[in-house]
Design a protein around this motif. Structure first.
Motif, PDB file in Angstrom:
ATOM      1  N   TRP A  87      66.969  37.238  18.316  1.00  0.00           N
ATOM      2  CA  TRP A  87      66.536  35.923  17.834  1.00  0.00           C
ATOM      3  C   TRP A  87      66.420  35.901  16.316  1.00  0.00           C
ATOM      4  N   LEU A  88      66.224  37.067  15.689  1.00  0.00           N
ATOM      5  CA  LEU A  88      66.206  37.112  14.236  1.00  0.00           C
ATOM      6  C   LEU A  88      67.593  36.793  13.670  1.00  0.00           C
ATOM      7  N   CYS A  89      68.633  37.272  14.341  1.00  0.00           N
ATOM      8  CA  CYS A  89      69.995  36.927  13.932  1.00  0.00           C
ATOM      9  C   CYS A  89      70.267  35.440  14.156  1.00  0.00           C
ATOM     10  N   LYS A  90      69.792  34.897  15.255  1.00  0.00           N
ATOM     11  CA  LYS A  90      69.956  33.462  15.494  1.00  0.00           C
ATOM     12  C   LYS A  90      69.239  32.644  14.423  1.00  0.00           C
ATOM     13  N   LEU A  91      68.106  33.129  13.975  1.00  0.00           N
ATOM     14  CA  LEU A  91      67.384  32.445  12.911  1.00  0.00           C
ATOM     15  C   LEU A  91      68.183  32.452  11.610  1.00  0.00           C
ATOM     16  N   ASP A  92      68.813  33.574  11.292  1.00  0.00           N
ATOM     17  CA  ASP A  92      69.658  33.638  10.092  1.00  0.00           C
ATOM     18  C   ASP A  92      70.819  32.658  10.184  1.00  0.00           C
ATOM     19  N   ILE A  93      71.433  32.570  11.360  1.00  0.00           N
ATOM     20  CA  ILE A  93      72.541  31.632  11.539  1.00  0.00           C
ATOM     21  C   ILE A  93      72.053  30.195  11.384  1.00  0.00           C
ATOM     22  N   CYS A 123      77.612  41.118   5.246  1.00  0.00           N
ATOM     23  CA  CYS A 123      77.077  40.778   6.571  1.00  0.00           C
ATOM     24  C   CYS A 123      76.325  41.955   7.186  1.00  0.00           C
ATOM     25  N   VAL A 124      76.925  43.134   7.122  1.00  0.00           N
ATOM     26  CA  VAL A 124      76.286  44.321   7.704  1.00  0.00           C
ATOM     27  C   VAL A 124      75.014  44.670   6.946  1.00  0.00           C
ATOM     28  N   VAL A 149      72.858  31.484   6.941  1.00  0.00           N
ATOM     29  CA  VAL A 149      73.193  32.792   6.388  1.00  0.00           C
ATOM     30  C   VAL A 149      74.396  33.357   7.138  1.00  0.00           C
ATOM     31  N   ASP A 150      75.400  33.786   6.401  1.00  0.00           N
ATOM     32  CA  ASP A 150      76.607  34.335   7.005  1.00  0.00           C
ATOM     33  C   ASP A 150      76.364  35.801   7.365  1.00  0.00           C
TER      34      ASP A 150
END
Length: 369
Positions: free
Chosen positions: A133-139, A110-111, A143-144
């Motif tokens: 928002w890039l993390c929201k896109l991964d979710i 994850c890290v 993507v874990d």
């Protein structure tokens, strides 16, 4: 809720010592109100780590005992002795070790993804707020990436660690290089502060590398201050002492300004006093720029062209109404709408070329307007 590791595996003597020091320990006596940072601090404390170690020892003993009494083929052969069974038990994956390894592997994955997102943000020069928002896109893509470190503050921390890793790599390579050259350029930022950017060029296995070292803020743009800024950057960022710097530097490249290449008090002259074999180079891009600009200044029509381009730029730049009328004229002519650009500046050739191209492409719409 209690800490099962401490509750079951911490010796009674250590439990009493903990209770005597704190009077009450929620991890041993139990509590229904724990904060995340308290749990993290407890995990890092010596008592919890000792209990975890004792738990691993207990698991290992249990696995050894099972191995000694097992009826599995590897333990029932005539060659299987007590010592070999103990070795067999040590090679088995114990429950606590397996769970801990799986947890660390998941967290590391994850890290790692978050670090790659932060690296992309920094590499493309995007604001750190884009990290969220890039993390929201991964979710959204499934993507874990865990549930923490999804804010711009974490992105800043990630970028700092990435920068430090790159700095350490650059420091190692520069320390190992036999020689290096220094490339500098100076400019003024939006706050009217003098800035000096410093690069280092070196070779490894015959391959040349040019890497960024530092962006230095200088109080005065004189040769002594700029010379000191170069030494400070190499001392601070690459841990290159003045003695090593003077021994390894072989080249110096600058924009050719008097403060850089002045015969008496230029930065290159000061560096040559430290290393007489140093070769000072006037940047070829700056040299071509100055040569073409000087040649065109001798032509009277060039000044007329510059004046015309500047007039056209100001005519549309200072009036929103004129820009709107130019847009309508471009749509009527079926041409692409372009705004005239300013001539001059530090990059005279490229600025003049772009201004000419825009003026020629909007010639019909501007003539109609």
């Amino acid at each position: 809720m209690v800490c099962l590791t401490c509750h079951h595996f911490l010796p009674d003597g250590d439990k009493q010592n903990v209770m005597q020091r704190s009077g009450k320990n929620n991890f041993l006596q139990g509590s229904i109100n724990f904060q995340i940072h308290v749990l993290k601090d407890h995990e890092e404390k010596a008592t919890d780590q000792k209990a975890a170690s004792l738990m691993l020892v207990a698991d290992r003993r249990e696995a050894t005992s099972k191995c000694l009494t097992a009826t599995a083929p590897e333990c029932t052969t005539s060659e299987c002795s007590t010592s070999s069974c103990i070795d067999c038990a040590q090679t088995k994956e114990l429950p606590a070790e397996t769970a801990l390894a799986m947890l660390h592997e998941k967290s590391s994955t994850c890290v790692s993804i978050l670090f790659k997102n932060a690296h992309a943000i920094a590499k493309q020069g995007r604001p750190y707020s884009d990290f969220e928002w890039l993390c929201k896109l991964d979710i959204a893509k499934g993507v874990d990436i865990g549930s923490t470190y999804h804010n711009h503050t974490s992105c800043t921390t990630f970028v700092l660690f990435i920068a430090e890793d790159l700095r350490l790599k650059l420091e190692e390579e520069v320390q190992a290089a036999m020689f290096f050259s220094v490339l500098v350029d100076d400019s003024t930022d939006s706050s009217i502060s003098e800035q000096q950017i410093i690069y280092v060029q070196y070779a490894i296995d015959g391959i040349s590398h040019v890497c960024f070292v530092s962006l230095e803020s200088v109080e005065r743009a004189d040769a002594i201050t700029l010379h000191a800024a170069i030494h400070n950057a190499f001392n601070r960022e690459l841990h290159v002492s003045n003695e090593i710097f003077c021994r390894k530097i072989v080249g110096f490249a600058s924009d050719g300004a008097a403060v850089m290449v002045g015969v008496r008090n230029g930065v290159a002259t000061l560096l040559k006093q430290e290393q007489p074999s140093l070769v000072s180079t006037h940047c070829m891009a700056h040299r071509v720029e100055l040569a073409i600009k000087t040649a065109n200044q001798a032509q009277p029509y060039q000044q007329q062209v510059d004046s015309l381009l500047l007039t056209i730029y100001l005519f549309y730049h200072q009036s929103p109404l004129n820009r709107q009328m130019l847009r309508r004229a471009a749509e009527a002519e079926g041409c692409k709408f372009l705004i005239p650009t300013r001539v001059g500046g530090t990059r005279w050739i490229s600025h003049t070329k772009l201004a000419l191209e825009h003026t020629l492409q909007i010639y019909k719409p501007s003539h109609g307007h």
